[in-house]
Motif scaffolding. Sequence first.
Motif, PDB file in Angstrom:
ATOM      1  N   GLN A 173       1.282   6.471  -4.807  1.00  0.00           N
ATOM      2  CA  GLN A 173       0.322   6.380  -5.910  1.00  0.00           C
ATOM      3  C   GLN A 173       0.526   5.092  -6.703  1.00  0.00           C
ATOM      4  O   GLN A 173      -0.423   4.482  -7.181  1.00  0.00           O
ATOM      5  N   TYR A 174       1.776   4.664  -6.805  1.00  0.00           N
ATOM      6  CA  TYR A 174       2.107   3.478  -7.592  1.00  0.00           C
ATOM      7  C   TYR A 174       1.473   2.210  -7.023  1.00  0.00           C
ATOM      8  O   TYR A 174       1.128   1.289  -7.767  1.00  0.00           O
ATOM      9  N   ILE A 175       1.311   2.169  -5.713  1.00  0.00           N
ATOM     10  CA  ILE A 175       0.776   0.953  -5.102  1.00  0.00           C
ATOM     11  C   ILE A 175      -0.736   1.002  -4.896  1.00  0.00           C
ATOM     12  O   ILE A 175      -1.350  -0.016  -4.556  1.00  0.00           O
ATOM     13  N   LEU A 176      -1.343   2.156  -5.101  1.00  0.00           N
ATOM     14  CA  LEU A 176      -2.791   2.263  -4.947  1.00  0.00           C
ATOM     15  C   LEU A 176      -3.492   1.717  -6.192  1.00  0.00           C
ATOM     16  O   LEU A 176      -2.983   1.840  -7.307  1.00  0.00           O
ATOM     17  N   PRO A 177      -4.667   1.104  -6.014  1.00  0.00           N
ATOM     18  CA  PRO A 177      -5.389   0.547  -7.175  1.00  0.00           C
ATOM     19  C   PRO A 177      -5.825   1.604  -8.178  1.00  0.00           C
ATOM     20  O   PRO A 177      -5.913   1.344  -9.373  1.00  0.00           O
ATOM     21  N   MET A 178      -6.099   2.823  -7.699  1.00  0.00           N
ATOM     22  CA  MET A 178      -6.506   3.920  -8.566  1.00  0.00           C
ATOM     23  C   MET A 178      -5.732   5.176  -8.178  1.00  0.00           C
ATOM     24  O   MET A 178      -5.540   5.447  -6.992  1.00  0.00           O
ATOM     25  N   LYS A 179      -5.306   5.936  -9.201  1.00  0.00           N
ATOM     26  CA  LYS A 179      -4.589   7.183  -8.927  1.00  0.00           C
ATOM     27  C   LYS A 179      -5.532   8.199  -8.297  1.00  0.00           C
ATOM     28  O   LYS A 179      -6.693   8.321  -8.681  1.00  0.00           O
ATOM     29  N   LYS A 180      -5.030   8.942  -7.303  1.00  0.00           N
ATOM     30  CA  LYS A 180      -5.816   9.945  -6.608  1.00  0.00           C
ATOM     31  C   LYS A 180      -5.261  11.341  -6.869  1.00  0.00           C
ATOM     32  O   LYS A 180      -4.075  11.505  -7.140  1.00  0.00           O
ATOM     33  N   THR A 181      -6.135  12.325  -6.759  1.00  0.00           N
ATOM     34  CA  THR A 181      -5.682  13.712  -6.915  1.00  0.00           C
ATOM     35  C   THR A 181      -4.922  14.174  -5.675  1.00  0.00           C
ATOM     36  O   THR A 181      -4.088  15.075  -5.742  1.00  0.00           O
ATOM     37  N   GLY A 182      -5.215  13.563  -4.543  1.00  0.00           N
ATOM     38  CA  GLY A 182      -4.512  13.886  -3.303  1.00  0.00           C
ATOM     39  C   GLY A 182      -4.489  12.673  -2.388  1.00  0.00           C
ATOM     40  O   GLY A 182      -5.453  11.901  -2.342  1.00  0.00           O
ATOM     41  N   LEU A 183      -3.397  12.496  -1.675  1.00  0.00           N
ATOM     42  CA  LEU A 183      -3.250  11.347  -0.792  1.00  0.00           C
ATOM     43  C   LEU A 183      -3.743  11.682   0.622  1.00  0.00           C
ATOM     44  O   LEU A 183      -3.558  12.797   1.116  1.00  0.00           O
ATOM     45  N   THR A 184      -4.361  10.687   1.250  1.00  0.00           N
ATOM     46  CA  THR A 184      -4.819  10.856   2.630  1.00  0.00           C
ATOM     47  C   THR A 184      -3.759  10.314   3.594  1.00  0.00           C
ATOM     48  O   THR A 184      -2.801   9.651   3.181  1.00  0.00           O
ATOM     49  N   GLU A 185      -3.963  10.572   4.881  1.00  0.00           N
ATOM     50  CA  GLU A 185      -3.051  10.032   5.892  1.00  0.00           C
ATOM     51  C   GLU A 185      -3.053   8.512   5.867  1.00  0.00           C
ATOM     52  O   GLU A 185      -2.007   7.871   6.049  1.00  0.00           O
ATOM     53  N   ASP A 186      -4.217   7.925   5.618  1.00  0.00           N
ATOM     54  CA  ASP A 186      -4.298   6.462   5.529  1.00  0.00           C
ATOM     55  C   ASP A 186      -3.509   5.937   4.333  1.00  0.00           C
ATOM     56  O   ASP A 186      -2.877   4.883   4.414  1.00  0.00           O
ATOM     57  N   ASP A 187      -3.563   6.681   3.227  1.00  0.00           N
ATOM     58  CA  ASP A 187      -2.797   6.279   2.040  1.00  0.00           C
ATOM     59  C   ASP A 187      -1.303   6.240   2.359  1.00  0.00           C
ATOM     60  O   ASP A 187      -0.586   5.316   1.944  1.00  0.00           O
ATOM     61  N   LEU A 188      -0.839   7.232   3.104  1.00  0.00           N
ATOM     62  CA  LEU A 188       0.591   7.330   3.416  1.00  0.00           C
ATOM     63  C   LEU A 188       1.048   6.220   4.358  1.00  0.00           C
ATOM     64  O   LEU A 188       2.252   5.977   4.492  1.00  0.00           O
ATOM     65  N   LYS A 189       0.074   5.534   4.971  1.00  0.00           N
ATOM     66  CA  LYS A 189       0.403   4.435   5.889  1.00  0.00           C
ATOM     67  C   LYS A 189       0.273   3.073   5.214  1.00  0.00           C
ATOM     68  O   LYS A 189       0.430   2.033   5.875  1.00  0.00           O
ATOM     69  N   THR A 190       0.007   3.063   3.917  1.00  0.00           N
ATOM     70  CA  THR A 190      -0.155   1.802   3.185  1.00  0.00           C
ATOM     71  C   THR A 190       1.131   0.991   3.255  1.00  0.00           C
ATOM     72  O   THR A 190       2.212   1.470   2.901  1.00  0.00           O
ATOM     73  N   ALA A 191       0.993  -0.233   3.733  1.00  0.00           N
ATOM     74  CA  ALA A 191       2.167  -1.097   3.883  1.00  0.00           C
ATOM     75  C   ALA A 191       2.628  -1.613   2.533  1.00  0.00           C
ATOM     76  O   ALA A 191       1.889  -2.308   1.832  1.00  0.00           O
ATOM     77  N   SER A 192       3.842  -1.238   2.151  1.00  0.00           N
ATOM     78  CA  SER A 192       4.425  -1.699   0.887  1.00  0.00           C
ATOM     79  C   SER A 192       5.894  -1.314   0.863  1.00  0.00           C
ATOM     80  O   SER A 192       6.264  -0.241   1.363  1.00  0.00           O
ATOM     81  N   PRO A 193       6.738  -2.152   0.287  1.00  0.00           N
ATOM     82  CA  PRO A 193       8.150  -1.757   0.139  1.00  0.00           C
ATOM     83  C   PRO A 193       8.322  -0.545  -0.768  1.00  0.00           C
ATOM     84  O   PRO A 193       9.389   0.082  -0.762  1.00  0.00           O
ATOM     85  N   TYR A 194       7.282  -0.204  -1.542  1.00  0.00           N
ATOM     86  CA  TYR A 194       7.355   0.966  -2.430  1.00  0.00           C
ATOM     87  C   TYR A 194       6.992   2.266  -1.700  1.00  0.00           C
ATOM     88  O   TYR A 194       7.206   3.344  -2.236  1.00  0.00           O
TER      89      TYR A 194
END
Length: 360
Positions: free
Chosen positions: A274-295
Motif C-alpha cells: 500500500q505504501y508504494i501505490l499511488p492511492m490506498k486501496k481497500t484490497g490488493l490485487t495479484e498485480d499489486d502484490l507483484k509491484t516491483a519495489s524494495p518496499y
Amino acid sequence: MSGGRERKKIFPEGIHLSKRSGLTLAFTLLMVLVGLFALWSLLWPLTIAKGNVRIVVQSGSSFSEVADALVREKVVASSLNLKVLAGRSGADKRVLPGEYQFRRGMSYTEALDVLRRGPIKKVFTVVIPEGFTIDQIADRLKARTEVDAEEFRRLAKEGRTSDHASSALWSYDFLESNPGSSLEGYLFPKTYRIDEDTTADEFLNRLLAQFEKETSSLDWSVAKARNLTVYEVVTVASLIEKEAKIPEERSLIAAVIYNRLQMGMPLQIDATVQYILPMKKTGLTEDDLKTASPYNTYLQLGLPPGPICNPGLACLKAALNPAEVDYLYYVLTDSDGRHAFTSSYEDFVKAKQEAKKGLK
C-alpha cells in the motif's frame, strides 16, 4: 393650655419622622456606594500586578476558559466580573484562537477590547495521528495551518541532502543509524499548536524533538539483543502501526515479524505494498502484490528499506517487547480489525477460508 399640649404632642412626632428620614437617606447612600463600588470593580482592576503577558487561546476554547486564564496571569482579578461585562456586550460569543498580548492589572473593559481586536498572532491546532506518512502530514499542514506544506514535504523526504534543511534536523542521536535521507518514522504523532510564523524546518524540529522526548525512557536492549538498529526498530514499529487495529495484537504482530525474519521468510505485509501505490486501496490485487519495489515485502526478503509511516509510542513499545509466541501467520477475521494467529501454514489456510465466509 390645649394649644400648648398640641404643640408638645406634635414636636416628638416631628423628631421621630426626622430619624426615619435619616435612616432612609443613609441606607440610600449606602446602596449608591455599593453600586458605585460594584461598577468600579467591574471597570477597573483589583490587582496591582505589572508587566505584559501573552496568552494563547486555543481553537474551541470557551470564554470561561479564557477568563480563567486571564485571572491566572493576573490580567484581571475576577473571571466572574469579566464574564458579566462580556455577556452584556456580547464579547463572550466568539473569541478567535491565537496569541494575545495583555498587560497585567488591566481594567475589564481594556481586557475585553484586546479580545475584540483579535489575536496578534494566529495559532493553529493540528493533530498528527499515529500512522500518518510524510505526505499525509504535509497535506494536513496545507489544509489547516500556514506552514509551507511543500517545503515541509521536501525537507522531510530529502532530509540531509536538502540545501534548505538546517543542521539541527540531523543532530539527534536516534538518527545516527538512519542510512537514508528521509525522516519518515520519526515525525512523532501528537497534537501540536503552530503559530502563523512557524516554518517547515521549525515544525520538523518540533516533531523530532517530540520523538526524542517520548522515546527517551524506552529500553532499547531488546534491539541490541536482536542486533537491530534504532532505524530498524522504528521500521518494525511502522509495520505494526499499519497492521494492528486491536491494541492487544501489537506485540503478537511484532512477534510474527521477528519470527519470520529469523526464519528467512518474506514478511508479506500488505501495508508495505500500500505504501508504494499511488492511492490506498481497500484490497490488493495479484498485480499489486507483484509491484516491483524494495518496499514490497512479498517480493523482497527482510525489512523494507525504511519506515512506512510514523508510528506512535505504543507500537514502538511493541517493537521492543514482542510477545513470546511462535506465530508465523495472521489473517483478518473480524471487521473491527481482529486477526487470527497461527504457527502452521495449514492452520493459516483454514483460518483464511473461514474468514472468506464473511467477516463478522
